[in-house]
Design a protein around this motif. Sequence first.
Motif, short mmCIF file in Angstrom:
data_model
loop_
_atom_site.label_atom_id
_atom_site.label_comp_id
_atom_site.label_asym_id
_atom_site.label_seq_id
_atom_site.Cartn_x
_atom_site.Cartn_y
_atom_site.Cartn_z
N LEU A 4 24.70 24.74 -50.76
CA LEU A 4 25.02 23.93 -49.60
C LEU A 4 23.95 24.21 -48.55
O LEU A 4 23.77 25.36 -48.15
N VAL A 5 23.26 23.17 -48.12
CA VAL A 5 22.16 23.34 -47.17
C VAL A 5 22.42 22.48 -45.94
O VAL A 5 22.43 21.25 -46.03
N GLU A 6 22.63 23.15 -44.82
CA GLU A 6 22.90 22.43 -43.57
C GLU A 6 21.61 22.17 -42.80
O GLU A 6 20.65 22.93 -42.90
N SER A 7 21.66 21.13 -41.98
CA SER A 7 20.57 20.82 -41.06
C SER A 7 21.13 19.98 -39.93
O SER A 7 22.28 19.51 -39.99
N GLY A 8 20.31 19.79 -38.90
CA GLY A 8 20.69 18.91 -37.80
C GLY A 8 21.11 19.60 -36.53
O GLY A 8 21.36 18.94 -35.51
N GLY A 9 21.23 20.93 -36.57
CA GLY A 9 21.58 21.63 -35.34
C GLY A 9 20.45 21.59 -34.33
O GLY A 9 19.35 21.12 -34.61
N GLY A 10 20.76 22.05 -33.14
CA GLY A 10 19.76 22.08 -32.09
C GLY A 10 20.40 22.31 -30.75
O GLY A 10 21.58 22.69 -30.65
N VAL A 12 21.33 20.73 -26.99
CA VAL A 12 21.63 19.45 -26.36
C VAL A 12 22.40 19.70 -25.07
O VAL A 12 23.08 20.73 -24.94
N GLN A 13 22.29 18.79 -24.15
CA GLN A 13 23.05 18.91 -22.91
C GLN A 13 24.48 18.40 -23.12
O GLN A 13 24.74 17.59 -24.00
N ALA A 14 25.37 18.89 -22.29
CA ALA A 14 26.75 18.44 -22.35
C ALA A 14 26.82 16.92 -22.26
O ALA A 14 26.10 16.30 -21.46
N GLY A 15 27.69 16.34 -23.08
CA GLY A 15 27.81 14.90 -23.15
C GLY A 15 26.95 14.27 -24.22
O GLY A 15 27.13 13.08 -24.54
N GLY A 16 26.04 15.04 -24.78
CA GLY A 16 25.15 14.52 -25.80
C GLY A 16 25.77 14.51 -27.18
O GLY A 16 26.96 14.85 -27.35
N SER A 17 24.97 14.14 -28.16
CA SER A 17 25.44 14.00 -29.54
C SER A 17 24.48 14.67 -30.50
O SER A 17 23.27 14.78 -30.24
N LEU A 18 25.03 15.10 -31.61
CA LEU A 18 24.26 15.62 -32.73
C LEU A 18 24.94 15.19 -34.02
O LEU A 18 26.17 15.03 -34.05
N ARG A 19 24.16 15.07 -35.07
CA ARG A 19 24.72 14.82 -36.39
C ARG A 19 24.26 15.93 -37.32
O ARG A 19 23.06 16.10 -37.55
N LEU A 20 25.19 16.67 -37.85
CA LEU A 20 24.90 17.72 -38.81
C LEU A 20 25.00 17.17 -40.22
O LEU A 20 25.86 16.33 -40.51
N SER A 21 24.13 17.65 -41.08
CA SER A 21 24.14 17.25 -42.49
C SER A 21 24.31 18.47 -43.36
O SER A 21 23.83 19.56 -43.04
N CYS A 22 24.97 18.27 -44.48
CA CYS A 22 25.14 19.32 -45.48
C CYS A 22 24.89 18.67 -46.83
O CYS A 22 25.70 17.84 -47.28
N ASN A 118 35.43 27.90 -51.40
CA ASN A 118 34.81 28.81 -52.37
C ASN A 118 33.37 29.21 -52.02
O ASN A 118 32.95 30.32 -52.29
N TYR A 119 32.62 28.24 -51.51
CA TYR A 119 31.20 28.47 -51.25
C TYR A 119 30.84 27.98 -49.85
O TYR A 119 31.43 27.03 -49.35
N TRP A 120 29.83 28.63 -49.30
CA TRP A 120 29.42 28.36 -47.92
C TRP A 120 27.92 28.21 -47.82
O TRP A 120 27.15 28.84 -48.56
N GLY A 121 27.51 27.37 -46.87
CA GLY A 121 26.10 27.29 -46.54
C GLY A 121 25.71 28.36 -45.54
O GLY A 121 26.56 29.13 -45.07
N GLN A 122 24.43 28.39 -45.21
CA GLN A 122 23.90 29.41 -44.30
C GLN A 122 24.18 29.09 -42.84
O GLN A 122 24.16 29.99 -42.00
N GLY A 123 24.37 27.83 -42.55
CA GLY A 123 24.72 27.45 -41.18
C GLY A 123 23.55 26.86 -40.41
O GLY A 123 22.38 27.06 -40.75
N THR A 124 23.90 26.14 -39.35
CA THR A 124 22.92 25.58 -38.44
C THR A 124 23.46 25.75 -37.02
O THR A 124 24.64 25.49 -36.76
N GLN A 125 22.60 26.20 -36.13
CA GLN A 125 23.04 26.55 -34.78
C GLN A 125 23.10 25.32 -33.88
O GLN A 125 22.16 24.51 -33.85
N VAL A 126 24.20 25.21 -33.15
CA VAL A 126 24.37 24.16 -32.14
C VAL A 126 24.55 24.84 -30.79
O VAL A 126 25.43 25.70 -30.65
N THR A 127 23.74 24.45 -29.83
CA THR A 127 23.83 25.01 -28.49
C THR A 127 23.96 23.86 -27.49
O THR A 127 23.11 22.97 -27.46
N VAL A 128 25.02 23.90 -26.71
CA VAL A 128 25.28 22.86 -25.73
C VAL A 128 25.21 23.48 -24.34
O VAL A 128 25.96 24.40 -24.03
#
Length: 130
Positions: A4-10, A12-22, A118-128
Amino acid sequence: QVQLVESGGGSVQAGGSLRLSCVASGFTFGRACMGWFRQTPGQDREGVAAICTAFGRSHYADAVKGRFGIFQDNAKTAVYLQMNSLKPEDTAMYSCAVDLDPTPDTQNPPALDAPVYNYWGQGTQVTVSS
């Protein structure tokens, strides 16, 4: 093997949007249930959203209802988390997870409990930021 490979974190300012993918591999994607979880240092992992096409349902934590959406693309073996109206309290490491052997008892509604998966990805950081 299961990956499982995540991406899309980052950031963003409050009120904004992000789309995470796995993007998933190593198992029959359409038969599994998928979840998104988040964790901040010193805190327990929190279930955010889950989707289980085997039972035709999705499920959201109260904290994100109306703001986040989970959906999957079986052709791309990917699950996404669309996050809108982000708040500083959404800041966390976000991870996706898979339940390879879902049952109605455990995944209807789709589970937000980490031990079910059962299984987990490594994660992607989201900072608001405020």
